[in-house]
Scaffold this motif. Structure first.
Motif, PDB file in Angstrom:
ATOM      1  N   ASN A   1       0.836  -1.187   0.000  1.00  0.00           N
ATOM      2  CA  ASN A   1       0.000   0.000   0.000  1.00  0.00           C
ATOM      3  C   ASN A   1       0.880   1.251   0.000  1.00  0.00           C
ATOM      4  OD1 ASN A   1      -2.319   1.501   0.021  1.00  0.00           O
ATOM      5  ND2 ASN A   1      -2.606   1.375   2.230  1.00  0.00           N
ATOM      6  N   ASN A   2       0.505   2.229  -0.842  1.00  0.00           N
ATOM      7  CA  ASN A   2       1.257   3.478  -0.993  1.00  0.00           C
ATOM      8  C   ASN A   2       2.669   3.232  -1.525  1.00  0.00           C
ATOM      9  OD1 ASN A   2      -0.880   5.095   0.009  1.00  0.00           O
ATOM     10  ND2 ASN A   2      -0.289   4.567   2.108  1.00  0.00           N
ATOM     11  N   SER A   3       2.858   2.197  -2.299  1.00  0.00           N
ATOM     12  CA  SER A   3       4.160   1.964  -2.921  1.00  0.00           C
ATOM     13  C   SER A   3       4.310   2.855  -4.144  1.00  0.00           C
ATOM     14  CB  SER A   3       4.305   0.487  -3.319  1.00  0.00           C
ATOM     15  OG  SER A   3       3.324   0.141  -4.274  1.00  0.00           O
ATOM     16  N   SER A   4       5.547   3.142  -4.522  1.00  0.00           N
ATOM     17  CA  SER A   4       5.792   4.017  -5.661  1.00  0.00           C
ATOM     18  C   SER A   4       7.003   3.540  -6.448  1.00  0.00           C
ATOM     19  CB  SER A   4       6.009   5.464  -5.192  1.00  0.00           C
ATOM     20  OG  SER A   4       7.161   5.564  -4.373  1.00  0.00           O
ATOM     21  N   ILE A   5       6.956   3.798  -7.765  1.00  0.00           N
ATOM     22  CA  ILE A   5       8.053   3.461  -8.673  1.00  0.00           C
ATOM     23  C   ILE A   5       8.323   4.678  -9.549  1.00  0.00           C
ATOM     24  CG2 ILE A   5       8.783   2.029 -10.613  1.00  0.00           C
ATOM     25  CD1 ILE A   5       7.111  -0.223  -9.491  1.00  0.00           C
ATOM     26  N   LEU A   6       9.564   5.109  -9.583  1.00  0.00           N
ATOM     27  CA  LEU A   6      10.013   6.159 -10.493  1.00  0.00           C
ATOM     28  C   LEU A   6      10.999   5.528 -11.454  1.00  0.00           C
ATOM     29  CD1 LEU A   6      10.418   9.036 -11.559  1.00  0.00           C
ATOM     30  CD2 LEU A   6      12.058   9.409  -9.690  1.00  0.00           C
ATOM     31  N   ASN A   7      10.643   5.506 -12.732  1.00  0.00           N
ATOM     32  CA  ASN A   7      11.483   4.866 -13.734  1.00  0.00           C
ATOM     33  C   ASN A   7      11.988   5.884 -14.746  1.00  0.00           C
ATOM     34  OD1 ASN A   7      12.651   2.634 -15.278  1.00  0.00           O
ATOM     35  ND2 ASN A   7      11.027   3.062 -16.770  1.00  0.00           N
ATOM     36  N   VAL A   8      13.314   6.009 -14.813  1.00  0.00           N
ATOM     37  CA  VAL A   8      13.956   6.823 -15.852  1.00  0.00           C
ATOM     38  C   VAL A   8      14.883   5.953 -16.700  1.00  0.00           C
ATOM     39  CG1 VAL A   8      13.788   8.982 -14.567  1.00  0.00           C
ATOM     40  CG2 VAL A   8      15.795   7.525 -14.256  1.00  0.00           C
ATOM     41  N   GLY A   9      14.845   4.669 -16.436  1.00  0.00           N
ATOM     42  CA  GLY A   9      15.638   3.712 -17.194  1.00  0.00           C
ATOM     43  C   GLY A   9      14.749   2.789 -17.994  1.00  0.00           C
TER      44      GLY A   9
END
Length: 266
Positions: A17-25
């Protein structure tokens, strides 16, 4: 939270819950979804590549999730919103094209920042132009809002539409069809382009109720040989008819010089 600037060649779970992923690759897989959400809320922000050989790149699962795409983002496959209220955010300051058919079970799409997004295909999402330009050459069947500072254009079909920014049918001469009601607030601008050569103008076709305030702006059509001046016709003809629909009209402007000042009658 996962921040990826490299290459991940296996599925990435985002089940918390409330997990996040930031992908720039790059996050890629040959089978299954490249990113899989769970029962809680997930926030996925993509400025790189998310791709799957199975056809489903992102499966957000249950929960109220968000998927934000920058203008360098690439999806190799479809995105599934799943259960809950799921939001697609279109961000960035450049220009990019996106197919709506690749997104399933998303309830809302927000156009953010100053860039231009050109949408094609069909989707039932509600939509909101908060800033920049959204061009629709397809269909968004949900309720739409253009906020002050936002611009909505193209040749498409929408559900109901509330305009507090600018609505400009077509890309040159074109049409926007509103299946429901159209409401223009005091800050809204309806900008239409008219052709003095063909006597055509941008139509806004409203199937429901039209509540009109704000501004009507009419400008001549740009053509390869330029824009004619001091000639009556085209946008001027449309101007005289369409302006009468705004009651009351706070400001009506003829944008361009194809309507001589000495021909104006008040």
């Amino acid at each position: 939270t996962l921040i990826n600037g490299g290459v991940i060649d296996s599925p990435v779970p985002a089940a918390g819950n409330n997990s996040s992923i930031l992908n720039v690759g790059a996050i890629v897989t040959q089978s299954g979804a490249a990113i899989t959400g769970g029962a809680g809320a997930q926030d996925v922000e993509n400025h790189g590549v998310i791709a799957s050989g199975s056809g489903l790149a992102i499966d957000l699962g249950a929960g109220n999730d968000s998927l934000s795409l920058g203008q360098t983002a690439r999806l190799g496959g479809e995105a599934e919103g799943g259960a809950g209220f799921d939001t697609l955010n279109l961000t960035g300051n450049g220009g990019v094209q996106l197919g709506l058919d690749s997104f399933t079970n998303f309830e809302m799409v927000n156009k953010e920042d100053s860039g231009l997004w050109l949408l094609s295909g069909t989707n039932n999402m509600a939509w909101n132009v908060r800033a920049g330009t959204l061009v629709l050459n397809g269909e968004l069947a949900g309720q739409g809002v253009v906020e002050q500072g936002g611009l909505f254009a193209g040749n498409g079909k929408v559900g109901s539409l509330t305009n507090a920014g600018t609505v400009a049918p077509g890309m040159s001469i074109g049409r926007i069809a509103v299946a429901g009601d159209f409401t223009q607030t005091s800050t809204g601008v309806l900008e239409v382009e008219g052709s003095m050569v063909t006597d055509f103008a941008d139509p806004l076709n409203v199937s429901g109720r039209a509540t009109l305030g704000g501004t009507l702006a009419v400008r001549p059509e740009s053509r390869p040989f330029g824009i004619a001046t001091d000639a009556l016709g085209g946008s001027a003809t449309f101007f005289s008819a369409a302006a009468s629909l705004f009651c009351p009209v706070q400001l009506v402007g003829v944008v361009g010089s194809d309507y001589p000042v000495d021909s104006l009658q008040f």
